[in-house]
Design a protein around this motif. Structure first.
Motif, PDB file in Angstrom:
ATOM      1  N   TYR A 194     -15.134  -8.717 -11.764  1.00 52.01           N
ATOM      2  CA  TYR A 194     -14.757  -9.826 -11.508  1.00 52.01           C
ATOM      3  C   TYR A 194     -13.571 -10.718 -12.145  1.00 52.01           C
ATOM      4  CZ  TYR A 194     -19.431 -10.180  -9.682  1.00 52.01           C
ATOM      5  OH  TYR A 194     -20.376  -9.950  -9.018  1.00 52.01           O
ATOM      6  N   GLY A 195     -12.982 -10.187 -13.340  1.00 47.35           N
ATOM      7  CA  GLY A 195     -11.975 -10.735 -13.912  1.00 47.35           C
ATOM      8  C   GLY A 195     -10.686 -10.483 -13.123  1.00 47.35           C
ATOM      9  N   VAL A 196     -10.692  -9.115 -12.296  1.00 44.80           N
ATOM     10  CA  VAL A 196      -9.600  -8.981 -11.208  1.00 44.80           C
ATOM     11  C   VAL A 196      -9.819  -9.729 -10.196  1.00 44.80           C
ATOM     12  CG1 VAL A 196      -8.487  -6.977  -9.992  1.00 44.80           C
ATOM     13  CG2 VAL A 196      -9.387  -6.578 -12.272  1.00 44.80           C
ATOM     14  N   VAL A 197     -11.068  -9.938  -9.500  1.00 42.01           N
ATOM     15  CA  VAL A 197     -11.265 -10.472  -8.158  1.00 42.01           C
ATOM     16  C   VAL A 197     -10.710 -11.961  -8.454  1.00 42.01           C
ATOM     17  CG1 VAL A 197     -12.854 -10.985  -6.521  1.00 42.01           C
ATOM     18  CG2 VAL A 197     -12.627  -8.794  -7.243  1.00 42.01           C
ATOM     19  N   ILE A 198     -11.375 -12.590  -9.475  1.00 42.46           N
ATOM     20  CA  ILE A 198     -11.189 -13.987  -9.651  1.00 42.46           C
ATOM     21  C   ILE A 198      -9.807 -14.208  -9.977  1.00 42.46           C
ATOM     22  CG2 ILE A 198     -11.553 -15.849 -11.350  1.00 42.46           C
ATOM     23  CD1 ILE A 198     -14.476 -14.686 -11.647  1.00 42.46           C
ATOM     24  N   ALA A 199      -9.050 -13.383 -10.532  1.00 41.79           N
ATOM     25  CA  ALA A 199      -7.555 -13.727 -10.700  1.00 41.79           C
ATOM     26  C   ALA A 199      -6.876 -13.580  -9.492  1.00 41.79           C
ATOM     27  CB  ALA A 199      -7.114 -12.556 -11.674  1.00 41.79           C
ATOM     28  N   GLY A 200      -7.355 -12.458  -8.496  1.00 40.73           N
ATOM     29  CA  GLY A 200      -6.473 -12.354  -7.550  1.00 40.73           C
ATOM     30  C   GLY A 200      -6.762 -13.628  -6.571  1.00 40.73           C
ATOM     31  N   TRP A 201      -8.037 -14.339  -6.553  1.00 44.41           N
ATOM     32  CA  TRP A 201      -8.254 -15.326  -5.697  1.00 44.41           C
ATOM     33  C   TRP A 201      -7.516 -16.818  -6.149  1.00 44.41           C
ATOM     34  CZ3 TRP A 201     -11.381 -19.928  -6.179  1.00 44.41           C
ATOM     35  CH2 TRP A 201     -11.497 -20.557  -5.090  1.00 44.41           C
ATOM     36  N   GLY A 235       0.597  -6.676  -8.654  1.00 49.64           N
ATOM     37  CA  GLY A 235      -0.873  -6.509  -8.671  1.00 49.64           C
ATOM     38  C   GLY A 235      -1.407  -8.035  -9.033  1.00 49.64           C
ATOM     39  N   TYR A 236      -2.851  -8.127  -9.521  1.00 48.81           N
ATOM     40  CA  TYR A 236      -3.372  -9.085  -9.568  1.00 48.81           C
ATOM     41  C   TYR A 236      -2.824 -10.166 -10.754  1.00 48.81           C
ATOM     42  CZ  TYR A 236      -5.672  -6.201 -13.081  1.00 48.81           C
ATOM     43  OH  TYR A 236      -5.850  -5.128 -14.064  1.00 48.81           O
ATOM     44  N   PRO A 240      -3.152   8.409 -11.917  1.00 47.32           N
ATOM     45  CA  PRO A 240      -2.663   7.868 -10.656  1.00 47.32           C
ATOM     46  C   PRO A 240      -3.399   7.220  -9.711  1.00 47.32           C
ATOM     47  CG  PRO A 240      -4.032  10.079 -10.382  1.00 47.32           C
ATOM     48  CD  PRO A 240      -4.042   9.459 -11.722  1.00 47.32           C
ATOM     49  N   PHE A 241      -4.322   6.460 -10.002  1.00 47.67           N
ATOM     50  CA  PHE A 241      -5.038   5.536  -9.158  1.00 47.67           C
ATOM     51  C   PHE A 241      -4.671   3.752  -9.463  1.00 47.67           C
ATOM     52  CE2 PHE A 241      -7.985   9.158 -10.110  1.00 47.67           C
ATOM     53  CZ  PHE A 241      -7.896   9.675  -8.855  1.00 47.67           C
ATOM     54  N   ASP A 242      -3.543   3.581  -9.966  1.00 44.76           N
ATOM     55  CA  ASP A 242      -3.072   2.506 -10.244  1.00 44.76           C
ATOM     56  C   ASP A 242      -2.745   1.479  -9.202  1.00 44.76           C
ATOM     57  OD1 ASP A 242      -0.959   4.109 -10.040  1.00 44.76           O
ATOM     58  OD2 ASP A 242       0.094   2.822 -11.922  1.00 44.76           O
ATOM     59  N   LEU A 243      -3.386   1.782  -8.095  1.00 44.57           N
ATOM     60  CA  LEU A 243      -3.086   0.935  -6.912  1.00 44.57           C
ATOM     61  C   LEU A 243      -3.211  -0.539  -6.858  1.00 44.57           C
ATOM     62  CD1 LEU A 243      -4.701   3.680  -4.962  1.00 44.57           C
ATOM     63  CD2 LEU A 243      -2.528   2.701  -4.027  1.00 44.57           C
ATOM     64  N   THR A 244      -3.943  -1.045  -8.003  1.00 46.20           N
ATOM     65  CA  THR A 244      -4.070  -2.528  -7.866  1.00 46.20           C
ATOM     66  C   THR A 244      -2.864  -3.137  -8.567  1.00 46.20           C
ATOM     67  OG1 THR A 244      -4.907  -2.031 -10.161  1.00 46.20           O
ATOM     68  CG2 THR A 244      -6.506  -2.414  -8.436  1.00 46.20           C
ATOM     69  N   GLU A 245      -1.963  -2.155  -9.282  1.00 45.32           N
ATOM     70  CA  GLU A 245      -0.707  -2.908  -9.662  1.00 45.32           C
ATOM     71  C   GLU A 245       0.359  -2.157  -9.345  1.00 45.32           C
ATOM     72  OE1 GLU A 245      -1.093  -2.101 -14.033  1.00 45.32           O
ATOM     73  OE2 GLU A 245      -3.066  -2.582 -13.417  1.00 45.32           O
ATOM     74  N   ALA A 246       0.215  -1.623  -8.175  1.00 47.40           N
ATOM     75  CA  ALA A 246       1.367  -0.704  -7.448  1.00 47.40           C
ATOM     76  C   ALA A 246       2.609  -1.497  -7.124  1.00 47.40           C
ATOM     77  CB  ALA A 246       1.064  -0.062  -6.166  1.00 47.40           C
ATOM     78  N   PRO A 276      -1.134 -10.769  -5.564  1.00 53.19           N
ATOM     79  CA  PRO A 276      -2.694 -10.963  -6.254  1.00 53.19           C
ATOM     80  C   PRO A 276      -3.958 -10.700  -5.213  1.00 53.19           C
ATOM     81  CG  PRO A 276      -1.004 -12.506  -7.100  1.00 53.19           C
ATOM     82  CD  PRO A 276      -0.400 -11.883  -5.691  1.00 53.19           C
ATOM     83  N   PHE A 277      -3.919 -11.513  -4.153  1.00 60.22           N
ATOM     84  CA  PHE A 277      -5.214 -11.378  -3.588  1.00 60.22           C
ATOM     85  C   PHE A 277      -5.243 -10.025  -2.840  1.00 60.22           C
ATOM     86  CE2 PHE A 277      -7.492 -12.549   0.388  1.00 60.22           C
ATOM     87  CZ  PHE A 277      -8.768 -12.796  -0.355  1.00 60.22           C
ATOM     88  N   PHE A 278      -4.078  -9.366  -2.234  1.00 59.77           N
ATOM     89  CA  PHE A 278      -4.433  -7.913  -1.846  1.00 59.77           C
ATOM     90  C   PHE A 278      -4.811  -7.258  -2.723  1.00 59.77           C
ATOM     91  CE2 PHE A 278      -0.705  -8.662   1.324  1.00 59.77           C
ATOM     92  CZ  PHE A 278      -1.775  -8.917   2.328  1.00 59.77           C
TER      93      PHE A 278
END
Lengths: 347, 205
Positions: free
Chosen positions: A134-141, A237-238, A224-230, A148-150
């Motif tokens: 939720y922290g991430v999704v809400i930040a993105g939105w 990222g977010y 290697p899975f840090d795609l949220t802040e690639a 950030p949304f992507f």
């Protein structure tokens, strides 16, 4: 600890209340310090593997680098984008940070030394870790900004995918230990295979540990899975729109989550506060030192992987989660429960 | 004392959050209020001594269902003016639904008060065995007495999942997928050729 405060002449309710507050402080404050130092460790390990020096200016060997960084972001101005949803924008980092601290309540630091001795401890960990998204999704939105949304979309899909396989892996551990309580799970690992303390020596659970380690990296969005802040695709990222303390809260929360994953690895597969081998001499060392040594060991593995493995592509990440880990872990649930049915309870 | 205080705290926050869920103008806020309501429901479950249900409530509803809600709602491009224009048109329908629901509640409560409903008295067969934790009690009941119902529920969910996949899956032509096994099985010998071309001749592949 309640008994100690009761011996000071308090009623049971007050003693319990004060003891709980003291316990929370006793976990949260050292954890904050540990997070600051672990960021330094991460940078040093990373630097050493890249043949660099890493932070070495602030304090002896650069030990105070994280505190200097903290002070810097603390003195910066918090910028809220004009198009952002202000309330949610500010709440999001607080959610991430709080959730990262909450799960530590059930981690046993020594025999009986646990803040909340829940009989659904592992489910509690699962429940809390499922809130992290939720922290991430809400930040993105709330940022009201493209990248950030992507990133938020990626993060939620990634975390939900890997939670499924983590759930199945945990079921294998719970089946073997016969309890959801983390303390009981640790005790069940005592001299599990020969004199080795830990489920990891069990040939049926060793593959589960490998998958749990990898899923943990995906769940905490570590390399290697840090795609949220690639940064090559999504700026940062977010957290692109975040600055100052709100940014620092994400940073601290992220590392607290990584430490929690390391602690879960230690508690669920490496015997937690038990020494690695069931030899009386080793029990002279306090349990929490063993636990911290194991956490540091796993953190080194996390840093090592971060320094050496290139980032996954998003479709590869999803393939690994759904097409490899999910069927394999599901198969192991059947295998483990079948084996236990055969050996423990009879056919 | 403290139980009563926490009960009223959880209950009042839950009702307030539920009200805000339908009153919030922004659908994303609605979903977030719904999550607050779920959370407080989980708190009430803990107070009732059903910690397993409480954890499941958080894992399933907050951790999975509400995330998907949020996912969908965030993607929507909602025009609030258009939504509010439909208010007057749909008002009678909404009112009718509300009246029917209210009538059902009143009728149900009335029937119960009048003694028309025989709920039976608990004979102790559903009680948890002493000393067993929540999970053990539920597990022992679910896998013995209600085994077939439990498995039937599982099969229904499986069928629903397969159905959803079949309905939404479409085969797209012209997509270049990866065959990972094939890629891994590739060896240098079959992929690399060392040649010594003469100067000015070049290589034909």
């Amino acid at each position: 600890m309640t008994a100690f405060f009761q011996s000071l002449g308090m009623t049971y309710e007050w003693a319990w209340f004060i003891a709980t507050i003291a316990g929370i402080l006793l976990i949260a404050l050292p954890l904050m310090l540990a997070v600051a130092m672990i960021i330094y460790v991460d940078r040093k390990v990373w630097a050493a593997m890249a043949l660099r020096r890493g932070p070495n200016v602030v304090g002896p060997w650069g030990l105070l680098q994280s505190f200097a960084d903290g002070l810097k972001v603390f003195l910066q101005e918090t910028i809220v984008p004009s198009a952002a949803n202000k309330g949610l924008f500010l709440i999001a980092p607080i959610i991430t940070f709080t959730v990262a601290l909450l799960a530590w309540a059930v981690i046993p630091f020594n025999s009986g030394a646990v803040l909340a001795d829940l009989n659904v401890g592992l489910l509690y960990v699962l429940a809390i870790s499922s809130l992290g998204v939720y922290g991430v999704v809400i930040a993105g939105w709330a940022s009201n900004s493209k990248y950030p949304f992507f990133s938020a979309m990626r993060a939620s899909a990634q975390m939900i995918s890997y939670e499924v396989s983590i759930g199945f892996i945990l079921i294998c551990v719970v089946l073997w230990a016969g309890s959801f309580n983390l303390g009981a799970i640790v005790e069940a690992q005592k001299s599990h295979v020969g004199i080795i303390n830990g489920f990891v020596a069990n040939p049926l659970l060793f593959p589960m540990w490998v998958m749990f380690l990898i899923s943990g990296m995906a769940e905490t969005a570590r390399a290697p899975f840090d795609l949220t802040e690639a940064e090559s695709e999504l700026v940062a990222g977010y957290q692109t729109e975040y600055s100052s303390m709100s940014f620092a809260l994400y940073w601290l929360g992220e590392y607290a989550n990584v430490l929690l994953m390391c602690a879960l690895n230690a508690v669920l597969f490496f015997g937690g506060y038990l020494p690695p081998l069931d030899i009386p001499v080793l029990y002279l060392v306090p349990g929490w030192i063993w636990l911290f040594a194991k956490i540091l060991f796993f953190f080194f593995i996390f840093s090592w992987v971060k320094a050496t493995v290139p980032r996954y592509r998003y479709d590869q990440l999803m393939r690994l989660g759904w097409k490899v880990f999910l069927p394999v872990s599901l198969g192991f649930v059947v295998l483990v429960s079948g084996y236990l049915m055969l050996t423990r309870y009879g056919v | 004392m403290i139980q009563v205080l926490t009960f009223y705290l959880f209950a009042s926050i839950m009702i307030a959050a539920g009200a805000f869920t339908i009153l919030a103008r922004n659908p994303v806020h609605s979903v977030l209020w719904l999550i607050v309501a779920f959370f407080n429901a989980a708190g009430l479950m803990v107070l009732a001594g059903a910690e397993f249900i409480a954890m499941l409530l958080v894992i399933v509803y907050v951790g999975a269902v509400a995330v998907l809600f949020l996912f969908v709602v965030m993607m929507l491009d909602i025009d609030f003016a258009e939504l509010r224009a439909g208010f007057i048109k749909n008002f009678p329908l909404g009112l009718a639904v509300a009246v029917v629901l209210l009538a059902e509640i009143v009728l149900g409560m009335g029937a119960y008060r009048a003694g028309a409903l025989e709920l039976g008295t608990p004979d102790g067969s559903g009680a948890a065995p002493a000393g067993a934790s929540n999970i053990e009690a539920i597990g022992a009941l679910l896998y013995s007495k209600y085994l077939f119902l439990f498995e039937a529920a599982g099969i229904i969910l499986l069928v629903a999942m397969v159905g959803a996949i079949v309905l939404t899956h479409r085969q797209r032509g012209g997509v270049r997928g990866q065959n990972i096994a094939q890629q891994i099985a590739r060896r240098p010998e079959e992929a690399v050729v060392n040649t010594q071309p003469e100067v000015g001749k070049g290589v034909s592949l």
